[in-house]
Design a protein around this motif. Structure first.
Motif, short mmCIF file in Angstrom:
data_model
loop_
_atom_site.label_atom_id
_atom_site.label_comp_id
_atom_site.label_asym_id
_atom_site.label_seq_id
_atom_site.Cartn_x
_atom_site.Cartn_y
_atom_site.Cartn_z
N GLU B 85 0.96 -1.20 0.02
CA GLU B 85 0.06 -0.18 -0.11
C GLU B 85 0.84 1.49 0.18
O GLU B 85 2.12 1.37 0.79
N GLU B 86 0.37 2.23 -0.60
CA GLU B 86 0.99 3.56 -0.41
C GLU B 86 0.81 4.29 0.92
O GLU B 86 -0.33 4.18 1.20
N VAL B 87 1.74 4.92 1.49
CA VAL B 87 1.79 5.39 2.83
C VAL B 87 1.31 7.01 2.52
O VAL B 87 0.59 7.50 3.77
N ALA B 88 1.79 7.54 1.58
CA ALA B 88 1.27 9.08 1.48
C ALA B 88 -0.03 9.43 1.85
O ALA B 88 -0.92 8.75 1.32
N ASP B 89 -0.27 10.44 2.79
CA ASP B 89 -1.49 10.87 3.38
C ASP B 89 -2.22 9.99 4.01
O ASP B 89 -3.66 10.19 3.95
N ARG B 90 -1.95 8.81 4.25
CA ARG B 90 -2.55 7.89 5.11
C ARG B 90 -2.46 8.07 6.63
O ARG B 90 -1.39 8.48 7.06
N ASP B 91 -3.48 7.54 7.21
CA ASP B 91 -3.30 7.42 8.88
C ASP B 91 -2.81 6.23 9.14
O ASP B 91 -3.51 5.08 9.07
N VAL B 92 -1.53 5.84 9.50
CA VAL B 92 -0.84 4.93 9.84
C VAL B 92 -0.65 4.36 10.92
O VAL B 92 -0.52 5.01 12.13
N PRO B 117 3.38 10.27 5.27
CA PRO B 117 1.80 9.97 5.77
C PRO B 117 1.22 10.93 6.56
O PRO B 117 1.92 12.22 6.98
N SER B 118 -0.11 10.70 6.70
CA SER B 118 -0.90 12.13 7.22
C SER B 118 -0.56 11.86 8.68
O SER B 118 -0.42 13.08 9.21
#
Lengths: 305, 190
Positions: B85-92, B117-118
Motif C-alpha cells: 500500500e501507499e503510505v502518503a496521506d494515510r493515517d498509519v 503519511p498524514s
C-alpha cells in the motif's frame, strides 16, 4: 544535494538570524515561516498558539500540531522555519537542516542600540529581557541546552560574516550535505564501524558489539566524545572525571555500558549520579549487564562478548 | 545459558482477549470516520494484529512489513518485505508485538516519515519500558511488562513458543522472573 524540506533557524537575539532567513528564502525560493506566519497557519487550522505560561507538556502538544501543519506546507514546497523550537519539532527528521545563528554580545548590544535608538544601559536591559524570554521558551521547548552545537547541522557566528556571506555559507553547507563525502570523510563525522572500523579502539568487546548494533539500526554515534569533570581540588584541578561510552547526537543522549561486577557498578552509579547533579541538562542512560544480556539474547548473539 | 523451557504464566488467554478488544475499541473510537492503514510488523506481531483488527469497528487497510534482524556481521537493517500500500496521506498505525529497546521502532518511524503519511502512531501488544535505550512514542499498548523475557502470542525464543495463546516467561533458574511476577501478583506455574 540531499532533499532538504525544511531549514530550521534558531538564533540569538539580534544575531541577524531574521535577516538571514529573509535573504535565504529569496535566494533558495523557500517559503519563510516566522512566528506571525505560524500563528496565522495555526489559526487557519483551528489550533491554539502557545501562550505565555508555557510548560513542556503544553509545548509537546503544540509542537505536534505545528509539525502536522508544516509537513503539509513542505509537501507544497520547501520552507524555512524561523525560531519557535523548530530544531526540536523536527529533531531527527532527515528532511530537516538545523541552523543556529549566534553573534558576539557586543555586536548584539550595538544592534539593539541602533534598532531602538537607546543608550547602552537601556539597550543592555532590553537585550537581557529579550534573551531571558528566548531562553525560557527554548528551555521549556527543548528541556535541554538549545545552544548545544551537536543538535545543529551548522552553527554560524555573524560576528565574522555578513548576511550575504552567511547565506552563501549556508547554501554551500546544504549543497554538500551528505554528498561528496569520501568514506574517510564520513568516518571523521561519525566513526561508524561501516567505514573501516579501525579508527575507534574500544576498551571492551561489548562496546564494539553495541556500536555494531547502533550501526545496524542506522543510529549515529560517537565513542567517548566528551569527558565531564566531576571533582576538583582546592586549586581547581580536575581530580575525577567521567567519559560516557557513547553519545547519540540525534537523541542528544549519552550511553554508558556496564557489564562489570556489582562492586564496580556501584562506583559507576555514583559517578553517573554525580554527573546528573552537576550537569542536569545532560541526558544519560546506563545499560547494565542484565539489559545488555537481554539485548544479545534477543539478537541471538553469543553472550560472552 | 537460558533453557528453552517455559516458566510461569504472565497473561492468560482470557486476559489477552479482553485487553486486545479494549485497545481495538479505543482505536475504533479515535479513528471514527477515517480509514487507517494498519501495518503489521512480521513475524511477531501477526497474532496480535489478527485479533486486533477483528475487534475494530471501522474500515481499515492491512499491510505487512518485515525487517531483517540484527546478527553479528550484518551491516545494516534492511526491509525484507516492503508494503504493498501507499503510505502518503494515510493515517498509519504500526502494530508491533513488543517494544523494548526502541531501536526497531525508531528505524520504522524514520522510514515512514520519509513517505509523507498524514499521521503515524504505534500500537504494541507489550511495552517493556525498563529495557528502553531510545525514547519512542507509543500510542496504544495492551500490557506493560517488567524486565523479564517472555514468549507466546507471536513472541518466540529461537523460533519456539510463538503459537502459545498466553504470555509466559522462559524458565529462569535464578528465580528473578518468579520474584518479579510475585510482586505483580502474577506467576501461575505453567
Amino acid at each position: 544535494m540531499e532533499k532538504v524540506g525544511i531549514i530550521t533557524i534558531s538564533r540569538e537575539t539580534e544575531s541577524l538570524g531574521d535577516e538571514i532567513a529573509t535573504q535565504l528564502s529569496k535566494q533558495l525560493n523557500y517559503i519563510c515561516i516566522d512566528r506571525d506566519q505560524l500563528t496565522l497557519l495555526l489559526h487557519e487550522a483551528h489550533q491554539d498558539d502557545l501562550d505565555e505560561n508555557i510548560d513542556r507538556q503544553k509545548f509537546l502538544i503544540w509542537a505536534k500540531n505545528v509539525k502536522e501543519i508544516l509537513l503539509k506546507q513542505i509537501k507544497r514546497g520547501p520552507i524555512i522555519f524561523l525560531g519557535r523550537g523548530g530544531q526540536t519539532i523536527f529533531q531527527n527528521d532527515s528532511r530537516a537542516f538545523h541552523l543556529l545563528i549566534v553573534s558576539s554580545p557586543e555586536l548584539r548590544l550595538q544592534r539593539i542600540m541602533e534598532k531602538y535608538r537607546q543608550d547602552e544601559v537601556t539597550a543592555s536591559h532590553i537585550l537581557a529581557e529579550l534573551d531571558r524570554k528566548r531562553e525560557k521558551f527554548l528551555l521549556e521547548a527543548l528541556g535541554a541546552d538549545w545552544k548545544n552545537p551537536l543538535i545543529y547541522h551548522l552553527v554560524l557566528n555573524t560576528a565574522y560574516y555578513t548576511v550575504n556571506q552567511s547565506c552563501q555559507i549556508i547554501q554551500e553547507a546544504i549543497n554538500n550535505l551528505g554528498v561528496h563525502r569520501t568514506p574517510k570523510e564520513q568516518q571523521l563525522l561519525f566513526p561508524s564501524l561501516d567505514f573501516g572500523g579501525k579508527r575507534v579502539v574500544f576498551v571492551h568487546p561489548s562496546e564494539e558489539e553495541f556500536a555494531r548494533i547502533l550501526d545496524f539500526y542506522r543510529i549515529k554515534w560517537l565513542y567517548e566524545p566528551r569527558t565531564f569533570p566531576l571533582e576538583w581540588d582546592s586549586e581547581g584541578n580536575v581530580v575525577e572525571a567521567f567519559s560516557p561510552d557513547f553519545y547519540l547526537p540525534d537523541f542528544n543522549l549519552f550511553i554508558e555500558l556496564t557489564t562489570q561486577k556489582q562492586k564496580l557498578v556501584r562506583k559507576k552509579n555514583r559517578k553517573v549520579k554525580r554527573l546528573k547533579d552537576l550537569y542536569p541538562n545532560i541526558k544519560i542512560k546506563v545499560i547494565y549487564s542484565r539489559d545488555y544480556t537481554h539485548l544479545l539474547r534477543k539478537f541471538e548473539v553469543e553472550e560472552d562478548v | 545459558m537460558i533453557e528453552s523451557k517455559l516458566g510461569e504464566c504472565v497473561f492468560t488467554q482470557s486476559e489477552i482477549e479482553e485487553r486486545v478488544k479494549e485497545v481495538g475499541a479505543e482505536i475504533s473510537q479515535d479513528y471514527m470516520g477515517k480509514r487507517p492503514l494498519i501495518i503489521s510488523i512480521l513475524r511477531g506481531a501477526i497474532f496480535f494484529t489478527v485479533d486486533l483488527v477483528r475487534s475494530l469497528t471501522i474500515p481499515f487497510d492491512l499491510d505487512f512489513m518485515a525487517l531483517s534482524n540484527y546478527k553479528t556481521g550484518f551491516k545494516k537493517v534492511e526491509i525484507e518485505k516492503d508494503l504493498n500500500e501507499e503510505v502518503a496521506d494515510r493515517d498509519v498505525i504500526i502494530v508491533e508485538d513488543i517494544i523494548d529497546t526502541g531501536l526497531t521502532l525508531n528505524y520504522l518511524t524514520r522510514v515512514m516519515e520519509k513517505r509523507f503519511p498524514s499521521s503515524v502512531v504505534t500500537c504494541t501488544f507489550l511495552d517493556c519500558p525498563d529495557r528502553r535505550f531510545i525514547e519512542v512514542p507509543i500510542h496504544y499498548s495492551c500490557f506493560e511488562i517488567p524486565d523479564i523475557y517472555v514468549v507466546g502470542y507471536g513472541l518466540d525464543f529461537r523460533g519456539d513458543f510463538r503459537n502459545l495463546m498466553e504470555i509466559c516467561t522462559l524458565y529462569d533458574p535464578s528465580g528473578r522472573s518468579t520474584q518479579i511476577l510475585k510482586q505483580m501478583g502474577k506467576g501461575e506455574p505453567r
